[in-house]
Write a protein that holds these residues in place. Structure first.
Motif, PDB file in Angstrom:
ATOM      1  N   THR A  58       1.641  11.346  -3.328  1.00 42.43           N
ATOM      2  CA  THR A  58       0.706  10.325  -2.846  1.00 42.43           C
ATOM      3  C   THR A  58       0.606  10.279  -1.329  1.00 42.43           C
ATOM      4  O   THR A  58      -0.426   9.879  -0.785  1.00 42.43           O
ATOM      5  CB  THR A  58       1.099   8.940  -3.394  1.00 42.43           C
ATOM      6  N   ASP A  59       1.664  10.689  -0.628  1.00 45.11           N
ATOM      7  CA  ASP A  59       1.575  10.710   0.843  1.00 45.11           C
ATOM      8  C   ASP A  59       0.509  11.712   1.295  1.00 45.11           C
ATOM      9  O   ASP A  59      -0.276  11.441   2.212  1.00 45.11           O
ATOM     10  CB  ASP A  59       2.929  11.066   1.455  1.00 45.11           C
ATOM     11  N   GLU A  73      -2.918  10.299   0.598  1.00 39.13           N
ATOM     12  CA  GLU A  73      -3.294   9.294   1.595  1.00 39.13           C
ATOM     13  C   GLU A  73      -3.746   9.965   2.887  1.00 39.13           C
ATOM     14  O   GLU A  73      -4.727   9.547   3.514  1.00 39.13           O
ATOM     15  CB  GLU A  73      -2.122   8.351   1.855  1.00 39.13           C
ATOM     16  N   GLY A 100      -7.515   9.868   0.329  1.00 39.77           N
ATOM     17  CA  GLY A 100      -7.654   9.486  -1.070  1.00 39.77           C
ATOM     18  C   GLY A 100      -8.067  10.656  -1.940  1.00 39.77           C
ATOM     19  O   GLY A 100      -8.450  11.729  -1.457  1.00 39.77           O
ATOM     20  N   ASP A 138       1.081   0.432  -5.940  1.00 42.24           N
ATOM     21  CA  ASP A 138       1.075   1.034  -4.597  1.00 42.24           C
ATOM     22  C   ASP A 138       0.630   2.496  -4.655  1.00 42.24           C
ATOM     23  O   ASP A 138      -0.127   2.964  -3.797  1.00 42.24           O
ATOM     24  CB  ASP A 138       2.461   0.940  -3.967  1.00 42.24           C
ATOM     25  N   ARG A 190      -3.044   2.608  -5.250  1.00 41.10           N
ATOM     26  CA  ARG A 190      -3.757   2.257  -4.021  1.00 41.10           C
ATOM     27  C   ARG A 190      -3.927   3.503  -3.149  1.00 41.10           C
ATOM     28  O   ARG A 190      -4.994   3.769  -2.594  1.00 41.10           O
ATOM     29  CB  ARG A 190      -2.986   1.186  -3.251  1.00 41.10           C
ATOM     30  N   LYS A 191      -2.851   4.291  -3.029  1.00 39.35           N
ATOM     31  CA  LYS A 191      -2.901   5.499  -2.201  1.00 39.35           C
ATOM     32  C   LYS A 191      -3.790   6.573  -2.825  1.00 39.35           C
ATOM     33  O   LYS A 191      -4.474   7.304  -2.112  1.00 39.35           O
ATOM     34  CB  LYS A 191      -1.485   6.050  -1.993  1.00 39.35           C
ATOM     35  N   LEU A 218      -7.568   0.968   0.442  1.00 45.49           N
ATOM     36  CA  LEU A 218      -7.285   1.785   1.617  1.00 45.49           C
ATOM     37  C   LEU A 218      -8.485   2.587   2.121  1.00 45.49           C
ATOM     38  O   LEU A 218      -8.475   3.046   3.257  1.00 45.49           O
ATOM     39  CB  LEU A 218      -6.131   2.754   1.305  1.00 45.49           C
ATOM     40  N   TYR A 219      -9.513   2.758   1.284  1.00 47.77           N
ATOM     41  CA  TYR A 219     -10.552   3.730   1.646  1.00 47.77           C
ATOM     42  C   TYR A 219     -11.965   3.134   1.641  1.00 47.77           C
ATOM     43  O   TYR A 219     -12.928   3.826   1.354  1.00 47.77           O
ATOM     44  CB  TYR A 219     -10.475   4.936   0.694  1.00 47.77           C
TER      45      TYR A 219
END
Length: 377
Positions: A71-72, A75, A79, A133, A136-137, A183-184
């Motif tokens: 996921t990092d 991100e 996305g 979480d 979300r990422k 986030l996007y």
């Protein structure tokens, strides 16, 4: 937020045609979502999904994307949409079903689930909060609450305790979702999941709990896990009698063309299943004339199109004999053409269902279609 509008209801069943509006586009229901587990639909390019099959939304999986590519990285890419190039809506499953399928490689606690990666055996821990979480990422438009999918058969006492745990996890998912942000620059929607195995009273209790959360989309999980088809339909009917009529209903992991049509008639709006592409890779084709095992010798000299009614141009261009040759020769093109055919058929099927709901003759059409689409050729 997803905004749902019912356009028409069928007069002889609970089927309905509607629209789901998201920041990335409109989804016309009933809809089938091709499964793109790792941000790719196996063997099918996104341009083919858009231009040839007219897919409106695809599904990806939290568990798989969390493990790889991570996921990092997603991100950093902005996305999953930016990462893979799919610009239309996407839904991510929470990973609950994948954790369930790991069997002895996972342990369930009140706090969450400890599991071993199927890739390298490394240990990980999912909680309702961490799953929110992660999603979300990832950045899908529709994200699922973390739940436990019970097996079939399942003792009632376990089904009850599992269902209550799923409800507690849902509350934690909602709290985490409410205290975090998109986030996007596109709004995400959180969907809760009804559980309860094949016990009507548990399904009723779970549906009432989920309905009380006033979510924009509601899902039904824990079906199509080996239970008799009649029980799947009975549980769906029970749940749909309770879930809000003005919100989309998503039946997870279902199923055959017959399953889709019967559940549409019970009031389901959204489906996903690996069956079209998985069966395609083994040479099983769904066509507008019936079901074909392309490896059978009867197709060796059949020079007619694979399916001349298909939206997939490859199915109109290539013959059954040629496709059989590709499979017997183990050419990669064979499963690709078959996957396009099956996804084309599934998307056509729900579009036809929508057309007939709008036209007011869905029930009569469905009965005729079931006889054709379920026959083995």
């Amino acid at each position: 937020m997803c905004r749902f509008e019912i356009e028409t209801k069928d007069g002889r069943s609970a089927a309905r045609a509607g629209t789901i509006k998201t920041d990335r586009g409109v989804i016309y229901t009933p809809i089938f979502m091709p499964v793109g587990t790792a941000a790719t639909v196996k063997g099918v390019h996104f341009s083919e999904l858009e231009e040839m099959i007219s897919a409106e939304i695809i599904l990806a999986n939290t568990y798989h994307l969390y493990l790889r590519p991570g996921t990092d990285l997603l991100e950093k890419a902005g996305g999953v949409h930016s990462f893979c190039g799919w610009e239309k809506p996407m839904l991510t499953d929470s990973g609950g079903y994948q954790v369930y399928s790991l069997g002895k490689s996972r342990k369930i606690f009140e706090e969450g689930v400890e599991f071993q990666s199927h890739i390298d055996g490394s240990k990980h821990f999912f909680t309702p909060e961490s799953v929110i979480d992660i999603q979300r990422k990832i950045g899908a438009d529709i994200i699922m609450a973390f739940d436990e999918c019970t097996p079939y058969p399942c003792e009632k006492d376990y089904a009850r305790s599992s269902m209550h745990r799923t409800h507690r996890w849902l509350d934690r998912c909602i709290e985490q979702f409410d205290r975090t942000e998109d986030l996007y620059h596109t709004e995400q929607t959180l969907a809760p999941i009804v559980q309860g195995s094949v016990y009507p009273d548990l399904r009723k209790e779970s549906a009432e709990y989920i309905a009380g959360k006033n979510a924009d989309i509601n899902a039904i999980g824990g079906l199509s896990v080996g239970e008799p088809i009649d029980e799947m339909y009975a549980m769906t009917e029970t749940v749909n009698s309770i879930l809000p009529e003005d919100k989309p209903r998503y039946l997870m992991g279902v199923g055959t063309p017959e399953n889709l049509l019967e559940n549409i008639s019970l009031g389901i709006d959204m489906f996903d299943c690996v069956m079209p592409t998985r069966n395609a890779r083994h040479g099983l084709l769904y066509t507008n004339q019936g079901i074909i095992n392309i490896k059978n010798s009867k197709w060796a000299e059949d020079f007619t199109p694979i399916d001349d009614e298909s939206t997939a141009s490859t199915s109109r261009l290539h013959t059954k004999a040629y496709l059989r040759h590709l499979f017997l020769s183990k050419e990669l093109l064979g499963p690709q053409i078959a996957s396009l055919q099956n996804l084309s058929f599934y998307l056509q099927l729900v579009k036809k269902a929508r057309h007939h709901i709008l036209a007011g003759d869905f029930s009569g059409w469905k009965d005729k279609a079931l006889k054709i689409y379920s026959q083995r050729l």
